[in-house]
Design an enzyme around this catalytic site. Structure first.
Site, PDB file in Angstrom:
ATOM      1  N   SER A   1       7.338  -4.195  -0.317  1.00 57.31           N
ATOM      2  CA  SER A   1       6.804  -4.294   1.035  1.00 57.31           C
ATOM      3  C   SER A   1       7.928  -4.387   2.053  1.00 57.31           C
ATOM      4  O   SER A   1       8.838  -5.205   1.917  1.00 57.31           O
ATOM      5  CB  SER A   1       5.896  -5.509   1.161  1.00 57.31           C
ATOM      6  OG  SER A   1       4.755  -5.371   0.339  1.00 57.31           O
TER       7      SER A   1
ATOM      8  N   HIS B   1       3.038  -8.993   6.841  1.00 55.78           N
ATOM      9  CA  HIS B   1       2.591  -9.947   5.822  1.00 55.78           C
ATOM     10  C   HIS B   1       3.761 -10.539   5.047  1.00 55.78           C
ATOM     11  O   HIS B   1       3.582 -11.543   4.343  1.00 55.78           O
ATOM     12  CB  HIS B   1       1.588  -9.288   4.873  1.00 55.78           C
ATOM     13  CG  HIS B   1       2.176  -8.269   3.953  1.00 55.78           C
ATOM     14  ND1 HIS B   1       2.092  -6.917   4.175  1.00 55.78           N
ATOM     15  CD2 HIS B   1       2.855  -8.396   2.782  1.00 55.78           C
ATOM     16  CE1 HIS B   1       2.683  -6.262   3.196  1.00 55.78           C
ATOM     17  NE2 HIS B   1       3.152  -7.134   2.344  1.00 55.78           N
TER      18      HIS B   1
ATOM     19  N   ASP C   1       0.885  -4.124  10.640  1.00 58.42           N
ATOM     20  CA  ASP C   1       1.605  -4.722   9.508  1.00 58.42           C
ATOM     21  C   ASP C   1       3.113  -4.460   9.594  1.00 58.42           C
ATOM     22  O   ASP C   1       3.761  -4.120   8.602  1.00 58.42           O
ATOM     23  CB  ASP C   1       1.058  -4.212   8.174  1.00 58.42           C
ATOM     24  CG  ASP C   1       1.382  -5.154   7.015  1.00 58.42           C
ATOM     25  OD1 ASP C   1       2.008  -6.194   7.268  1.00 58.42           O
ATOM     26  OD2 ASP C   1       1.014  -4.839   5.867  1.00 58.42           O
TER      27      ASP C   1
END
Length: 586
Positions: A276, A167, A198
């Site tokens: 992230s 993402h 992911d």
């Protein structure tokens, strides 16, 4: 002399670094340091001339070169704050850093050398990821949304590659990487994007980027209460940030970005926006996961999630094996627990048999050729399945049997044992990744559309529902579409749910303006299987009328010649370049 005379009694309190809350670009999340990054076990020389370290009244005592006294908690806090403010790798007091004696002591200390050898490579392998995104506009599929920028974290692995979250680079236009302590951003190339897990893999062509870069070493799957340290570039500052915690749970988690369920770690370290893609290290300096999401709930605090090494290695080996990302296989079934004793008896199960009952089977899945509804799956690849659908994981732990399937690759064979009518059968099945009737993501592809007489037709997907109804689409979208999203299975590999997205108002479609997000089930008496088949049938139609059968027995009738002639004017009015997307033209 009176002003300089030393007074007896307690010295006035000066604000110490640990009580200052006005340090620039610092936050509570950035001052927590894990044991692997702590200097609590390092012997430092206290400088007698330092007023900060000399707090006793009277004449100061002479201190030996190596003090055996443990570092006090206050000193640890002071060191940590200083390290954050100075951007240092370690928490070092200012006085010790300025003292030649202290520097010599640190260089000679084997404990310091062992920690620095373990920590410095791990820290230097973390990079900051800058991405410019240009997302498709699923509500207006002929155009894209306004571009926006984001920053996240990543880390270097072997083979001149960098890992980050999928993402973080979704719908990317440009990706750049910046090394720690550098002011240069390097253009990156995206090698693979694993939407389900992911994870994304990047590389940089510029050789200068790789000079002096170290790679992380992967560790084993941690156990409960193991210390973990998350390193990255979260919101709140521009420099690297370190947060620490412990592993609080290991189970099959819901991966929000990929709408899948894979093995995951729950930790109590702070994971914020920007973290992230950053690595999570164990106390040995080995990477045990990738930070990727956190739980934001009024009843929960400090719940973050990490992609563990088994999932990471599956992604890497999948790419190395196939030259691209092929995904995680699944069993195309829905199953039911067999915890009720009467249900087990009715299914013909013996007292020593355990398993789960198959409710439904995806008609497009290869398993549909050998498995049947009401079969009881007893084991998968020789591992017995319990009545609640779990299998032994580690000592004292159990996990969902889907973990066994996720360890496989697309195209792998698996042995499955089932109970059917009180008889036991063993089958060899070939595992594949399956598509849903309403896909959870577009995998970077632009949406498909077709326009005739102002009617905009498109295929339903989760990004489309999110674009139309917002993040609460599961509550706001029409019930029939939600029912297909949750329960429907495709009857053929290319089946789609085609809807009238909107009607671009024109004279020819008067009376149809209020049709929005209504499914198209047929055209001129023929069923609509997907968007491409609908476009083909409309374009090749020679009948006098175009008749679209919609759900709830609603119909749309247009004169064929008038509708096709009006389409060009409608496209020009709304500045639409083409009546159909490029994938429908081929």
């Amino acid at each position: 002399m009176g002003d300089h005379k030393r007074k007896r009694g307690r010295k006035p309190k000066n604000p110490s670094p640990e009580t200052l809350d006005t340090a620039p670009n610092t936050s509570t999340a950035t001052v927590t340091v894990d044991k692997a990054f702590s200097v609590g076990n390092v012997e430092l020389i206290e400088n007698p001339s330092s007023p900060r370290l000399s707090r006793r009244r009277g004449r100061p005592k002479k201190l030996p070169n190596h003090s055996d006294k443990p570092v006090s908690p206050a000193s640890e806090r002071r060191f940590t704050r200083t390290a954050v403010e100075n951007g240092a790798d370690f928490a070092v007091p200012n006085d010790a850093a300025a003292s030649p004696t202290a520097v010599v002591g640190m260089e000679a200390d084997p404990a310091w050398e062992s920690v620095s050898a373990r920590v410095l490579p791990a820290m230097d392998s973390v990079v900051k990821v800058f991405c410019v995104h240009t997302e498709p506009n699923f509500s207006l599929p002929w155009q894209r949304k306004r571009q926006y920028s984001s920053s996240s974290s990543g880390f270097v692995i072997g083979g001149r590659r960098v890992l980050t979250n999928a993402h973080s680079v979704e719908h990317y236009t440009q990706v750049k990487l910046k090394k720690r302590g550098s002011d240069t951003k390097y253009l990156a190339t995206v090698l693979a994007i694993g939407t389900e897990c992911d994870i994304a893999m990047l590389t940089v062509d510029d050789d200068e980027f790789w000079q002096g870069m170290s790679t992380v070493e992967f560790g084993d799957l941690p156990t409960l209460q193991d210390a973990v340290t998350v390193v990255g570039y979260p919101i709140g500052g521009d420099t690297i940030s370190v947060t620490s915690g412990v592993v609080s749970r290991i189970e099959i988690l819901s991966y929000v970005h990929g709408s899948t369920e894979l093995l995951g770690l729950q930790i109590d370290a702070a994971i914020n926006s920007g973290n992230s893609g950053g690595p999570a290290f164990n106390d040995k300096g080995n990477c045990v996961g990738i930070a990727f999401q956190s739980l934001k709930h009024e009843d929960a605090e400090n719940i973050g999630y990490v992609i563990p090494t088994p999932v990471i290695m599956h992604f890497i080996q999948d790419y190395e094996k196939n030259g691209k990302y092929t995904g995680f296989p699944i069993l195309g079934i829905e199953w039911q627990k067999m915890e009720n004793p009467d249900l087990r008896t009715a299914m013909g199960m013996r007292p020593n048999e355990k398993g789960v009952r198959i409710r439904r089977i995806d008609p497009t899945a290869p398993e549909s050729k050998v498995l049947k509804p009401s079969d009881v799956i007893l084991s998968f690849d020789g591992v017995d399945i319990a009545n609640d659908g779990t299998v032994p994981f580690r000592h004292g732990e159990r996990i969902g049997f889907s973990y066994l399937i996720s360890q496989k690759y697309s195209g792998d064979d698996a042995a499955i044992k089932v109970l059917r009518n009180s008889d036991v059968f063993r089958f060899d099945i070939k595992l594949h990744s399956h598509r849903r009737l309403i896909p959870a993501h577009s995998k970077g592809k632009p949406p498909s559309y077709y326009i005739i007489a102002g009617f905009v037709f498109t295929a339903v997907s989760v990004p489309y529902l999110r674009s139309e109804y917002g993040k609460d689409y599961e509550f706001e979208a029409p019930v029939k579409l939600l029912d297909k999203l949750v329960h429907a299975m495709p009857q053929s590999p290319d089946e789609q749910v085609v809807v009238v997205s909107q009607v671009l108002v024109a004279d020819i479609n008067i009376g149809y303006e209020d049709i929005v997000n209504t499914q198209v089930v047929g055209f001129n008496g023929k069923p609509v299987k997907n968007l491409k088949s609908l476009a083909t049938m409309v374009e090749s139609c020679d009948d006098e009328y175009l008749k679209f059968d919609l759900e709830y027995a609603q119909i749309v009738v247009l004169r064929t010649k008038t509708a096709k002639a009006a389409t060009l004017d409608i496209l020009a009015t709304h500045c639409i370049p083409s009546a159909m997307s490029d994938d429908l033209k081929s």
